[in-house]
Write an enzyme that holds these catalytic residues in place. Structure first.
Site, PDB file in Angstrom:
ATOM      1  CG  HIS A 152      -0.468   0.304   2.499  1.00 23.53           C
ATOM      2  ND1 HIS A 152      -0.025  -0.658   3.384  1.00 23.53           N
ATOM      3  CD2 HIS A 152      -0.292   1.493   3.132  1.00 23.53           C
ATOM      4  CE1 HIS A 152       0.385  -0.072   4.499  1.00 23.53           C
ATOM      5  NE2 HIS A 152       0.237   1.230   4.367  1.00 23.53           N
ATOM      6  CG  ASP A 208       0.158  -4.063   2.707  1.00 26.62           C
ATOM      7  OD1 ASP A 208       0.589  -3.491   1.688  1.00 26.62           O
ATOM      8  OD2 ASP A 208      -0.145  -3.458   3.757  1.00 26.62           O
ATOM      9  CD  GLN A 223      -2.083   5.881  10.490  1.00 29.91           C
ATOM     10  OE1 GLN A 223      -2.041   4.854   9.844  1.00 29.91           O
ATOM     11  NE2 GLN A 223      -2.614   5.926  11.699  1.00 29.91           N
ATOM     12  N   GLY A 224       2.802   6.314   9.068  1.00 25.90           N
ATOM     13  CA  GLY A 224       4.170   6.678   8.700  1.00 25.90           C
ATOM     14  C   GLY A 224       5.169   5.557   8.968  1.00 25.90           C
TER      15      GLY A 224
HETATM   16  N1  ARG Z   1      -1.116   2.051   7.365  1.00 25.88           N
HETATM   17  C1  ARG Z   1      -0.239   2.792   8.220  1.00 25.88           C
HETATM   18  C2  ARG Z   1       0.749   3.608   7.386  1.00 25.88           C
HETATM   19  O1  ARG Z   1       0.448   3.884   6.241  1.00 25.88           O
HETATM   20  C3  ARG Z   1       0.405   1.948   9.269  1.00 25.88           C
HETATM   21  C4  ARG Z   1      -0.541   1.763  10.370  1.00 25.88           C
HETATM   22  C5  ARG Z   1      -0.078   0.876  11.437  1.00 25.88           C
HETATM   23  N2  ARG Z   1      -1.031   1.024  12.465  1.00 25.88           N
HETATM   24  C6  ARG Z   1      -0.995   0.377  13.618  1.00 25.88           C
HETATM   25  N3  ARG Z   1      -1.885   0.673  14.507  1.00 25.88           N
HETATM   26  N4  ARG Z   1      -0.092  -0.513  13.856  1.00 25.88           N
HETATM   27  O2  ARG Z   1       1.733   4.129   7.866  1.00 25.88           O
END
Ligand code: ARG
Length: 260
Positions: free
Chosen positions: A69, A116, A205-206
């Site tokens: 992603h 993913d 996020q990140g």
């Molecule tokens: N999808 C997120 C990103 O783009 C990562 C999220 C991870 N979240 C978590 N609660 N472990 O960075």
């Protein structure tokens, strides 16, 4: 990005204010990743930052493994800048390279639906240690694991970090993880996912695309997962979800060879 989309999906499944963003009950210092520490220079030499705001790991001198992603698809792609060799992204010692080609897992649809992972070929070989992908069937999918990244240090943070952070998290069983996410309408792809985390400690996020690692029997770091998704960050009862690399080892090896 895709994570926003996921938040949207989850938001519709959650009633407003159902879960507080963070539980400040003092049991865990709520800090940093979320709940982690600053990484010492040199401890995670294969860790890289990608310009779209994801993490990654060097699996070969000119190949980076990240999340599906985090990239747009398979094919020529010169849009990604890779920063390597440093924990502080602003350091003058940072090593940079650009993407040339991307291979994204064939079956990838979205982060919550499995597959993913993606590999990025760089425009040059980096003179840094590489990180091996886990050998299947050696009990390697059991924690504790180390998570790391330059992502947000809390769910509500407005910015990402300049310095790399890491933390240690236990594995959460597929059964418990699937049960938790079912309550918010998400079906965990159990044979392609690994869940990990504990109260107050999680990726955020990140951090997506970055590795979930453990030490192998000889004390070498080995990559077991890729940061994929979660409901918010570090919420009690909702662990982080990681791509289970033991399910993709063969495919990743073949793709790495094609890109090396
Ligand atoms: N999808 C997120 C990103 O783009 C990562 C999220 C991870 N979240 C978590 N609660 N472990 O960075």
């Amino acid at each position: 990005m895709a994570s926003l989309l996921l938040l949207g999906v989850l938001a519709t499944a959650l009633s407003v204010g159902e879960i507080p963003a963070r539980a400040g009950d003092g049991a865990q210092p709520l800090r940093e990743v979320v709940g982690g520490n600053l990484a010492p220079q040199g401890r995670f030499p294969w860790m890289v930052r990608l310009s779209m705001g994801c993490g990654g790991a060097l699996t070969a001198p000119r190949v980076v493994l990240t999340a599906g992603h985090c990239v747009a698809g398979s094919g020529p792609d010169t849009s990604i800048t890779v920063t390597a060799g440093v924990t502080d992204l602003t350091s003058s010692r940072a090593v940079r390279a650009r993407s040339v080609t991307v291979i994204r897992a064939d079956g990838f649809l979205s982060e919550t639906r499995g597959d993913d992972w993606a590999l990025i070929r760089l425009d040059r070989a980096l003179n840094l240690p590489t990180l091996d992908v886990t050998q299947a069937g050696v009990g390697g999918d059991k924690g504790p694991f180390t998570i790391l990244g330059w992502g947000q240090t809390s769910e509500g943070a407005v910015r990402q970090e300049r310095r790399l952070r890491y933390a240690t998290v236990p594995m959460v069983s597929d059964a418990a993880c699937a049960k938790a996410y079912r309550t918010v309408g998400v079906q965990l792809v159990e044979n392609e996912s690994l869940c990990a985390g504990r109260r107050g400690v999680d990726t955020c996020q990140g951090d997506s695309g970055g590795p979930l690692v453990r030490k192998d029997g000889r004390g070498r770091w080995t990559q077991v997962g890729i940061v994929s998704w979660g409901l918010g960050c570090a919420r009690t009862g909702y662990p982080g979800v990681y791509t289970q690399l033991s399910a993709f080892r063969a495919a990743i090896r073949i793709a790495t060879r094609r890109l090396s």
